[in-house]
Design a protein around this motif. Structure first.
Motif, PDB file in Angstrom:
ATOM      1  N   LEU A   1       0.890  -1.296   0.001  1.00 56.83           N
ATOM      2  CA  LEU A   1      -0.120  -0.161  -0.059  1.00 56.83           C
ATOM      3  C   LEU A   1       0.824   1.266  -0.155  1.00 56.83           C
ATOM      4  N   ARG A   2       0.450   2.178  -0.730  1.00 58.93           N
ATOM      5  CA  ARG A   2       1.241   3.702  -1.062  1.00 58.93           C
ATOM      6  C   ARG A   2      -0.007   4.773  -0.883  1.00 58.93           C
ATOM      7  N   SER A   3       0.177   5.436   0.092  1.00 61.78           N
ATOM      8  CA  SER A   3      -0.640   6.609   0.106  1.00 61.78           C
ATOM      9  C   SER A   3       0.046   7.789   0.710  1.00 61.78           C
ATOM     10  N   PRO A   4      -0.498   9.183   0.497  1.00 62.56           N
ATOM     11  CA  PRO A   4       0.199  10.423   0.885  1.00 62.56           C
ATOM     12  C   PRO A   4       0.152  10.286   2.451  1.00 62.56           C
ATOM     13  N   ASN A   5       1.332  10.684   3.002  1.00 68.45           N
ATOM     14  CA  ASN A   5       1.777  10.686   4.368  1.00 68.45           C
ATOM     15  C   ASN A   5       1.555  12.080   4.978  1.00 68.45           C
ATOM     16  N   TYR A   6       0.500  12.142   5.520  1.00 66.37           N
ATOM     17  CA  TYR A   6       0.045  13.390   6.239  1.00 66.37           C
ATOM     18  C   TYR A   6       1.123  13.995   7.287  1.00 66.37           C
ATOM     19  N   ASN A   7       1.946  13.048   7.644  1.00 63.63           N
ATOM     20  CA  ASN A   7       3.037  13.559   8.830  1.00 63.63           C
ATOM     21  C   ASN A   7       4.285  13.963   8.078  1.00 63.63           C
ATOM     22  N   SER A   8       4.344  13.850   6.542  1.00 67.05           N
ATOM     23  CA  SER A   8       5.449  14.292   5.739  1.00 67.05           C
ATOM     24  C   SER A   8       6.039  15.628   6.137  1.00 67.05           C
ATOM     25  N   ILE A   9       7.448  15.785   6.218  1.00 63.04           N
ATOM     26  CA  ILE A   9       7.718  17.018   6.532  1.00 63.04           C
ATOM     27  C   ILE A   9       7.666  18.098   5.235  1.00 63.04           C
ATOM     28  N   ASN A  10       7.297  17.680   4.127  1.00 61.07           N
ATOM     29  CA  ASN A  10       7.041  18.402   3.210  1.00 61.07           C
ATOM     30  C   ASN A  10       5.580  18.992   3.353  1.00 61.07           C
ATOM     31  N   ARG A  11       4.672  18.408   4.054  1.00 65.76           N
ATOM     32  CA  ARG A  11       3.421  18.980   4.400  1.00 65.76           C
ATOM     33  C   ARG A  11       3.626  20.403   5.010  1.00 65.76           C
TER      34      ARG A  11
ATOM     35  N   TRP B   1       0.611  21.493  -0.254  1.00 63.29           N
ATOM     36  CA  TRP B   1       1.223  20.141  -0.282  1.00 63.29           C
ATOM     37  C   TRP B   1       0.617  19.302  -1.393  1.00 63.29           C
ATOM     38  N   CYS B   2       1.660  18.562  -2.067  1.00 62.45           N
ATOM     39  CA  CYS B   2       0.975  17.675  -3.069  1.00 62.45           C
ATOM     40  C   CYS B   2       0.070  16.546  -2.725  1.00 62.45           C
ATOM     41  N   GLY B   3      -0.033  16.133  -1.324  1.00 60.47           N
ATOM     42  CA  GLY B   3      -1.019  15.368  -0.907  1.00 60.47           C
ATOM     43  C   GLY B   3      -2.367  15.837  -1.029  1.00 60.47           C
ATOM     44  N   PHE B   4      -2.701  17.158  -0.966  1.00 58.66           N
ATOM     45  CA  PHE B   4      -4.166  17.544  -0.872  1.00 58.66           C
ATOM     46  C   PHE B   4      -4.556  17.399  -2.386  1.00 58.66           C
ATOM     47  N   ARG B   5      -5.797  17.211  -2.588  1.00 54.47           N
ATOM     48  CA  ARG B   5      -6.153  17.379  -3.951  1.00 54.47           C
ATOM     49  C   ARG B   5      -7.713  17.083  -3.678  1.00 54.47           C
ATOM     50  N   PHE B   6      -8.451  18.207  -4.152  1.00 54.38           N
ATOM     51  CA  PHE B   6      -9.965  18.272  -3.861  1.00 54.38           C
ATOM     52  C   PHE B   6     -10.775  18.070  -5.260  1.00 54.38           C
ATOM     53  N   PRO B   7     -11.823  17.289  -5.014  1.00 58.81           N
ATOM     54  CA  PRO B   7     -12.323  16.520  -3.974  1.00 58.81           C
ATOM     55  C   PRO B   7     -12.173  15.166  -3.808  1.00 58.81           C
ATOM     56  N   ASP B   8     -11.257  14.319  -4.407  1.00 54.05           N
ATOM     57  CA  ASP B   8     -11.201  13.053  -4.613  1.00 54.05           C
ATOM     58  C   ASP B   8     -10.044  12.563  -3.674  1.00 54.05           C
ATOM     59  N   HIS B   9      -9.077  13.115  -3.111  1.00 51.69           N
ATOM     60  CA  HIS B   9      -8.499  12.672  -2.096  1.00 51.69           C
ATOM     61  C   HIS B   9      -9.197  12.928  -0.696  1.00 51.69           C
ATOM     62  N   VAL B  10      -9.533  11.895  -0.093  1.00 49.58           N
ATOM     63  CA  VAL B  10     -10.545  12.076   0.933  1.00 49.58           C
ATOM     64  C   VAL B  10     -10.062  11.624   2.415  1.00 49.58           C
ATOM     65  N   ASN B  11      -8.815  11.108   2.431  1.00 48.52           N
ATOM     66  CA  ASN B  11      -8.103  10.545   3.567  1.00 48.52           C
ATOM     67  C   ASN B  11      -6.933  10.875   3.691  1.00 48.52           C
ATOM     68  N   TYR B  12      -6.277  11.368   4.859  1.00 41.49           N
ATOM     69  CA  TYR B  12      -4.942  11.933   5.186  1.00 41.49           C
ATOM     70  C   TYR B  12      -4.469  11.091   6.180  1.00 41.49           C
ATOM     71  N   PHE B  13      -3.955   9.790   5.919  1.00 43.29           N
ATOM     72  CA  PHE B  13      -3.207   9.068   6.715  1.00 43.29           C
ATOM     73  C   PHE B  13      -1.869   9.235   7.388  1.00 43.29           C
ATOM     74  N   THR B  14      -1.693   8.999   8.618  1.00 45.05           N
ATOM     75  CA  THR B  14      -0.066   9.051   8.908  1.00 45.05           C
ATOM     76  C   THR B  14       0.150   7.488   9.356  1.00 45.05           C
ATOM     77  N   PRO B  15       1.264   7.509   9.806  1.00 46.50           N
ATOM     78  CA  PRO B  15       1.674   5.769  10.196  1.00 46.50           C
ATOM     79  C   PRO B  15       0.718   5.444  11.331  1.00 46.50           C
ATOM     80  N   ARG B  16       0.620   6.406  12.248  1.00 48.32           N
ATOM     81  CA  ARG B  16      -0.328   6.189  13.599  1.00 48.32           C
ATOM     82  C   ARG B  16      -1.891   5.588  13.154  1.00 48.32           C
TER      83      ARG B  16
END
Length: 283
Positions: A200-210, A217-232
């Motif tokens: 599994l590969r998904s944007p990391n909301y904990n990333s330093i770049n965010r 941040w490249c992990g945001f994309r509206f409205p089709d990115h609907v989850n912002y996971f962290t390792p936790r």
């Protein structure tokens, strides 16, 4: 975007509790970014219906539109451009990791396969793709290798397969789009063989770049990115279902993505074991 059919999400997918706090600095237009008041998981509080993800909000359209928007509005575009090497390196490492992880025999499922497949030669490939255009491109590729691909939401498409059918499942750049991540991971768990795994590969909301790029941040994309996971949060969700959770790229400081392996144990654990796993946290 005013004609997009959408609905409110009733509860947090990680802890199943209601109650959220609006994350104003990341919210855009009618698409509220919220944080669960109980566990902190960040997600889109209102999401598009599956029907619009097939054509109107198809991945290939959204990707192109967002790329163009960022060129015009991103104040930190120069910094982002100077550090794009991190993405190219990440892709090379990611491809190598997939080749090592995928079982080289029997059956492999790729959810969100796009217009082709990342399943290496050897196993019979199966796919699910919600974009109508990408599905049409992928269908002959899967067929030529003796497999097939289905055009529908993954939550229903995966039910076409019997339990304990797959050796491994690929979810690359998919789970951030799925409004029901718990449901798809539960159904995937049932269809994995004991010892099978999800790559599994998904944007990391904990990333330093965010933290550096903020709302751009490249992990945001509206409205089709609907989850912002962290390792936790991803670890908590996976363990509550019964998976063993392994974070594969934890040493990469500038990787915008979270790359993990979710393994189905050889033997199912009891409820007490699952409760203990759910309470565990990734540092």
């Amino acid at each position: 975007m005013t004609n997009i059919r959408s609905h409110e999400r009733p509860a947090c997918e990680v802890c199943l509790r209601s109650g959220t706090t609006l994350v104003k600095k990341y919210t855009r237009g009618p698409w509220p970014v919220v944080a669960c008041s109980a566990c902190g998981f960040v997600y889109l509080g209102r999401v598009p219906d599956y029907e619009d993800l097939s054509v109107t909000l198809a991945w290939e359209k959204q990707h192109a539109e967002e790329k163009e928007r960022r060129k015009k509005t991103n104040k930190l575009a120069r910094f982002d451009a100077l550090t794009r090497f991190r993405l190219k390196l990440g892709k090379l490492v990611d491809r190598a990791r997939h080749k090592r992880a995928v079982v080289m025999s029997d059956r492999v499922l790729e959810i969100g396969c796009g217009g082709g497949t990342r399943i290496p030669p050897g196993p019979t490939p199966y796919g699910i793709e919600i974009s109508k255009g990408l599905y049409e491109r992928a269908r002959p590729i899967f067929g030529a290798r003796g497999g097939t691909v289905y055009h529908e939401p993954a939550t229903t498409g995966i039910e076409r397969f019997p339990e304990s059918f797959f050796d491994s499942i690929i979810m690359r750049s998919y789970l951030e789009h799925e409004a029901q991540p718990r449901l798809i991971l539960e159904r995937a768990f049932a269809r994995l063989k004991p010892g099978g795994k999800i790559v599994l590969r998904s944007p990391n909301y904990n990333s330093i770049n965010r933290h550096i790029m903020g709302s751009e941040w490249c992990g945001f994309r509206f409205p089709d990115h609907v989850n912002y996971f962290t390792p936790r949060s991803l670890g908590a969700l996976a363990r509550s279902i019964g998976y063993e959770f392994r974070w594969k790229n934890w040493m990469s400081l500038f990787d915008d993505n979270l790359i993990v392996e979710l393994r189905k144990p050889q033997q199912a654990r009891n409820k007490q074991d699952l409760a203990h796993a759910e309470s565990s946290a990734v540092p």
